[in-house]
Scaffold this active site. Structure first.
Site, PDB file in Angstrom:
ATOM      1  N   TYR A 103       2.248   4.850   1.276  1.00 12.82           N
ATOM      2  CA  TYR A 103       2.185   5.545   2.555  1.00 12.82           C
ATOM      3  C   TYR A 103       1.002   6.514   2.532  1.00 12.82           C
ATOM      4  O   TYR A 103       0.719   7.135   1.508  1.00 12.82           O
ATOM      5  CB  TYR A 103       3.477   6.319   2.807  1.00 12.82           C
ATOM      6  CG  TYR A 103       4.710   5.450   2.910  1.00 12.82           C
ATOM      7  CD1 TYR A 103       4.843   4.520   3.934  1.00 12.82           C
ATOM      8  CD2 TYR A 103       5.751   5.567   1.995  1.00 12.82           C
ATOM      9  CE1 TYR A 103       5.975   3.724   4.051  1.00 12.82           C
ATOM     10  CE2 TYR A 103       6.896   4.786   2.102  1.00 12.82           C
ATOM     11  CZ  TYR A 103       7.011   3.868   3.121  1.00 12.82           C
ATOM     12  OH  TYR A 103       8.128   3.085   3.231  1.00 12.82           O
ATOM     13  N   PHE A 161       8.071   1.439  -0.671  1.00 12.91           N
ATOM     14  CA  PHE A 161       9.025   1.656   0.411  1.00 12.91           C
ATOM     15  C   PHE A 161       9.764   2.986   0.338  1.00 12.91           C
ATOM     16  O   PHE A 161      10.501   3.337   1.253  1.00 12.91           O
ATOM     17  CB  PHE A 161      10.046   0.496   0.506  1.00 12.91           C
ATOM     18  CG  PHE A 161       9.431  -0.823   0.873  1.00 12.91           C
ATOM     19  CD1 PHE A 161       9.095  -1.116   2.184  1.00 12.91           C
ATOM     20  CD2 PHE A 161       9.141  -1.776  -0.102  1.00 12.91           C
ATOM     21  CE1 PHE A 161       8.500  -2.326   2.527  1.00 12.91           C
ATOM     22  CE2 PHE A 161       8.553  -2.987   0.228  1.00 12.91           C
ATOM     23  CZ  PHE A 161       8.234  -3.272   1.547  1.00 12.91           C
ATOM     24  N   HIS A 195       8.391  -9.506   6.641  1.00 14.95           N
ATOM     25  CA  HIS A 195       8.320  -8.097   6.259  1.00 14.95           C
ATOM     26  C   HIS A 195       9.362  -7.295   7.051  1.00 14.95           C
ATOM     27  O   HIS A 195       9.652  -7.610   8.208  1.00 14.95           O
ATOM     28  CB  HIS A 195       6.910  -7.556   6.544  1.00 14.95           C
ATOM     29  CG  HIS A 195       6.604  -6.288   5.837  1.00 14.95           C
ATOM     30  ND1 HIS A 195       7.028  -5.058   6.293  1.00 14.95           N
ATOM     31  CD2 HIS A 195       5.930  -6.046   4.693  1.00 14.95           C
ATOM     32  CE1 HIS A 195       6.625  -4.117   5.458  1.00 14.95           C
ATOM     33  NE2 HIS A 195       5.953  -4.682   4.477  1.00 14.95           N
ATOM     34  N   ASP A 235       0.856  -1.182   0.000  1.00 15.44           N
ATOM     35  CA  ASP A 235       0.000   0.000   0.000  1.00 15.44           C
ATOM     36  C   ASP A 235       0.896   1.239   0.000  1.00 15.44           C
ATOM     37  O   ASP A 235       1.955   1.224   0.647  1.00 15.44           O
ATOM     38  CB  ASP A 235      -0.824  -0.029   1.294  1.00 15.44           C
ATOM     39  CG  ASP A 235      -2.144   0.679   1.192  1.00 15.44           C
ATOM     40  OD1 ASP A 235      -2.753   0.647   0.109  1.00 15.44           O
ATOM     41  OD2 ASP A 235      -2.572   1.256   2.199  1.00 15.44           O
TER      42      ASP A 235
END
Length: 231
Positions: A73, A84, A194, A71
């Protein structure tokens, strides 16, 4: 709502590769949801010009590695259309801090950057793909059901079919589930926990960045320079 695929603004090589996707019902749902959000005065991240930034930075034929995020930010100024990654001047998110720490574990001379801008990776062939390409401000996963997941699955299928010798980095259970879309005989699939602090350090020691470069070299491809400008 009918969408003319010719009107979709996306990097040319990706437009050719994904052309059938833009006529599919899910893409119409995406377009409608974004229009509805605009009409209702809701803030969507990233801004329109950056929704397809991953494709602008990494043309289709140049993809070597796929790093799959879930998703964008959802804080102001954070999302830039690359998984990221955050623009310079924005605090480095916790998951990316852990990615940098892992890089330093794998490469002891690695200098941890003071920023979170990963465009240098993208420009070398690292597709920084989020499974959802937009999100409502302050609402994590708010656009995960509007059609983006079908679109990103089609992207993975297209890469899987059209290329060979790619590296897919799948971190966390959501990303790992996408391994079913990838032919492990044609590509290298690397899975790990993760990098989020919620995984309590389970990401560390995965050695994915070295493994990815080792694999690229076996395929006759130039390895990635992971060292982003430190300042």
């Amino acid at each position: 709502m009918h969408i003319n695929p010719d009107n979709v603004r996306i990097e040319t090589s990706w437009k050719q590769a994904l052309y059938p996707c833009f006529s599919r019902p899910y893409f119409q749902r995406i377009k409608q949801a974004l229009l509805d959000a605009k009409t209702q005065g809701k803030t969507v991240y990233p801004p329109n010009r950056l929704i397809f930034n991953a494709f602008e930075q990494t043309p289709f034929e140049q993809v070597k590695i796929v790093i799959l995020g879930q998703d964008p930010y959802h804080g102001a100024g954070q999302a830039m259309g690359l998984s990221f990654s955050v623009p310079r001047g924005i605090a480095v998110p916790a998951s990316l801090k852990n990615i940098y720490k892992e890089l330093q574990m794998e490469y002891p001379n690695y200098r941890i950057p003071a920023h979170g801008d990963l465009q240098y990776w993208a420009q070398q062939g690292v597709l920084l793909l989020n499974a959802s390409l937009t999100v409502l401000a302050g609402q994590a996963a708010s656009h995960s059901q509007i059609g983006w997941l079908e679109f990103s699955d089609d992207i993975i299928r297209t890469l899987n079919q059209a290329h060979s010798g790619l590296v897919f980095m799948l971190w966390g259970n959501f990303a790992k589930s996408k391994a079913a879309l990838i032919d492990a005989d044609k590509h290298c699939i690397l899975t790990a926990a993760h990098p989020s602090p919620l995984a309590r350090g389970a990401f560390f020691g995965c050695n994915h960045f070295r493994l990815a470069n080792d694999y690229l070299q076996t395929q006759g491809k130039t390895p990635i320079d992971w060292q982003i400008s430190a300042i």
